[in-house]
Write a protein that holds these residues in place. Structure first.
Motif, short mmCIF file in Angstrom:
data_model
loop_
_atom_site.label_atom_id
_atom_site.label_comp_id
_atom_site.label_asym_id
_atom_site.label_seq_id
_atom_site.Cartn_x
_atom_site.Cartn_y
_atom_site.Cartn_z
N LYS A 164 0.84 -1.21 0.00
CA LYS A 164 0.00 0.00 0.00
C LYS A 164 0.87 1.25 0.00
O LYS A 164 1.68 1.44 0.91
CB LYS A 164 -0.89 0.04 1.24
N GLU A 213 1.49 -5.23 4.29
CA GLU A 213 0.53 -5.71 5.28
C GLU A 213 0.09 -7.13 4.97
O GLU A 213 -0.11 -7.49 3.81
CB GLU A 213 -0.61 -4.69 5.31
N LEU A 272 -5.38 -10.56 4.29
CA LEU A 272 -6.50 -11.14 5.02
C LEU A 272 -7.50 -11.70 4.02
O LEU A 272 -7.51 -11.32 2.85
CB LEU A 272 -7.19 -10.06 5.87
N GLU A 316 -15.84 -8.27 2.48
CA GLU A 316 -15.57 -6.88 2.86
C GLU A 316 -16.88 -6.13 3.01
O GLU A 316 -17.76 -6.25 2.17
CB GLU A 316 -14.79 -6.19 1.74
N GLU A 371 -9.08 -0.06 6.11
CA GLU A 371 -8.83 1.36 5.84
C GLU A 371 -9.92 2.17 6.50
O GLU A 371 -10.97 1.64 6.87
CB GLU A 371 -8.86 1.64 4.34
P1 AMP Z 1 -7.66 -0.11 0.88
O1 AMP Z 1 -7.54 1.13 0.06
O2 AMP Z 1 -6.68 -0.21 1.98
O3 AMP Z 1 -9.07 -0.41 1.32
O4 AMP Z 1 -7.35 -1.32 -0.13
C1 AMP Z 1 -8.09 -1.47 -1.33
C2 AMP Z 1 -8.56 -2.89 -1.48
O5 AMP Z 1 -7.46 -3.79 -1.38
C3 AMP Z 1 -9.51 -3.31 -0.37
O6 AMP Z 1 -10.82 -2.95 -0.64
C4 AMP Z 1 -9.29 -4.81 -0.35
O7 AMP Z 1 -10.07 -5.43 -1.36
C5 AMP Z 1 -7.85 -4.96 -0.70
N1 AMP Z 1 -7.05 -5.09 0.54
C6 AMP Z 1 -6.52 -4.08 1.28
N2 AMP Z 1 -5.88 -4.55 2.35
C7 AMP Z 1 -5.98 -5.89 2.30
C8 AMP Z 1 -5.51 -6.96 3.13
N3 AMP Z 1 -4.79 -6.72 4.22
N4 AMP Z 1 -5.82 -8.22 2.77
C9 AMP Z 1 -6.54 -8.47 1.66
N5 AMP Z 1 -7.01 -7.52 0.84
C10 AMP Z 1 -6.73 -6.25 1.15
#
Ligand code: AMP
Ligand code: GLY
Length: 419
Positions: free
Chosen positions: A141, A183, A186, A190, A281
């Protein structure tokens, strides 16, 4: 009540519509044609902080509602509140929860809120070494705002290394990728858990689910969101209680102990893992397209709820329970998300909007020679309301079928997993 809505997409159309329904006089910044039906247009950009302050003062607005993250991160809410203007939206300090992944991870860990294990890195060599501390390729990220392009979920070690190289080595995202959060990956469904917060009290909205991939079956590229549903009848009461207790309550406690005066809507992106809910997030604003299902369900109470949030008076407020369900289907432009085409004429808007229990929210549209044409990736969000998710879904899809433009893309499986 006179309200200024900042922003001009589908989320802001839902805000304008709900405020108008609440009897408010609404002003909107450079509104799209759908918003312009219920708001007076003001030609000030949503990121023109000085211009918005001047406008709010000359118009003597009772409330400013900030839709998108960009003006929040720029500190618009602080500037307005410093002049005594009631504002829905957190200040710059709390907006870091959306603008910096590293800030968010520190907040989550400091306050004992469940989240994936992570490492923060700023050097390429350290990043490559840190990769190997994970049992499987971790999620990569970019720390900063990257318009949905800052998260890579790699399947292989090679993809993980390539992402680290691109963000940190090649700086493909510029400064946004100069710090990375690696990270643990997981697994689980969602959900989006949003709550109004007036600085001292939380009022949780019903859970919602976004559908981020462009194609049916959650295949293809990530998008801003192709549709949403709320509530989520398949999430049982015990899970909902855990989200409230383990995520939302400690989030508020964290605001209080960190001295963050959060007045607006906090949005936790939560994964329901085998070990319980974990935060992926935060966003510090309504989701888009979650707003297009959550806001119509607040109906004519919207103005009162947003003003109470802005002025610290949420305690004792409740949420309306009718209509019980909403589903929104996004109609996206040809080429979205990579290279959306614009300028395609849209037909059937009036027919769709005339259907009972249907709202057609404009996102990327503009008026051109008496017609409405496409002007962005996500063009429209068609919301159906109903007694059940199945009813709402049927209404949304029936209305979506009335609307045509060349190259239109829509998913046919929005909310199918929850009916
Ligand atoms: P975020 O902007 O951090 O929400 O990340 C965008 C997308 O990436 C999320 O909606 C998830 O589908 C995926 N994602 C983020 N973090 C993880 C994680 N730790 N494990 C699995 N998928 C993740
Ligand atoms: N629907 C996802 C977002 O608004 O960030």
């Amino acid at each position: 009540m006179k309200v200024l809505v900042v922003g001009k997409g589908g989320r802001e159309h839902a805000l304008v519509h709900g405020l108008w329904q609440s009897g408010a006089e609404v002003l909107a910044t450079q509104p799209n044609p759908g918003m312009a039906e219920h708001a007076r247009a003001v030609d000030v950009a949503p990121t023109d902080i000085a211009g918005l302050l001047a406008l709010a003062q000359t118009e003597h607005v009772d409330l400013v509602v900030i839709g998108p993250e960009a003006p929040l991160v720029l500190g618009l809410a602080d500037v307005l509140r410093a002049r005594g203007i009631a504002t829905f939206g957190p200040g710059q300090a709390a907006a870091q929860l959306e603008a910096s992944k590293d800030f968010t991870k520190k907040f989550l860990n400091r306050h004992g809120i469940p989240t994936a294990r992570h490492v923060t890195v700023t050097e390429l060599a350290a990043a490559k070494a840190a990769l190997r501390t994970f049992a499987e390729p971790p999620v990569i990220k970019a720390d900063g705002l990257a318009a949905g392009k800052g998260v890579v979920v790699p399947e292989t070690w090679a993809q993980a290394e390539a992402a680290v190289q691109a963000f940190l080595g090649d700086r493909t995202l510029g400064a946004a990728g100069a710090t990375l959060v690696l990270e643990e990956r997981l697994v689980g469904p969602e959900i989006s858990a949003l709550a109004l917060c007036d600085g001292k009290t939380l009022l949780a909205l019903d859970l919602a689910r976004d559908h981020k991939r462009i194609f049916d079956g959650d295949r293809g590229d990530n998008t801003g969101g192709m549709g949403a549903v709320s509530p989520l009848p398949n999430v049982d009461a015990a899970t909902r209680a855990r989200i409230d207790r383990e995520v939302l309550a400690p989030t508020l406690a964290g605001f209080l102990s960190d001295g963050l005066d959060f007045r607006g809507v906090i949005y936790a992106g939560v994964m329901l893992t085998a070990d319980g809910p974990k935060v992926l997030e935060y966003n510090v604003r309504f989701g888009d397209p979650e707003a297009q299902v959550l806001i119509p369900r607040l109906g004519a109470r919207l103005a009162d709820l947003l003003l109470a949030t802005a002025t610290g008076q949420l305690a004792g407020r409740t949420l309306p329970a009718d209509p019980p369900a909403a589903v929104t289907v996004v109609l996206a432009a040809a080429g979205y998300p990579a290279t959306p085409r614009t300028g395609d004429a849209i037909s059937g808007l009036a027919q769709a909007a005339a259907r009972p229990d249907v709202l057609v929210f404009h996102a990327g549209t503009r008026a051109e020679g008496g017609r409405v044409v496409t002007a962005g990736g996500r063009v429209l969000a068609v919301t159906g309301l109903g007694a059940t998710v199945a009813d709402a879904r049927a209404r949304a899809y029936a209305a979506a079928a009335d609307i045509h433009f060349a190259g239109q893309q829509l998913r046919t499986d929005i909310a199918s997993s929850v009916v």
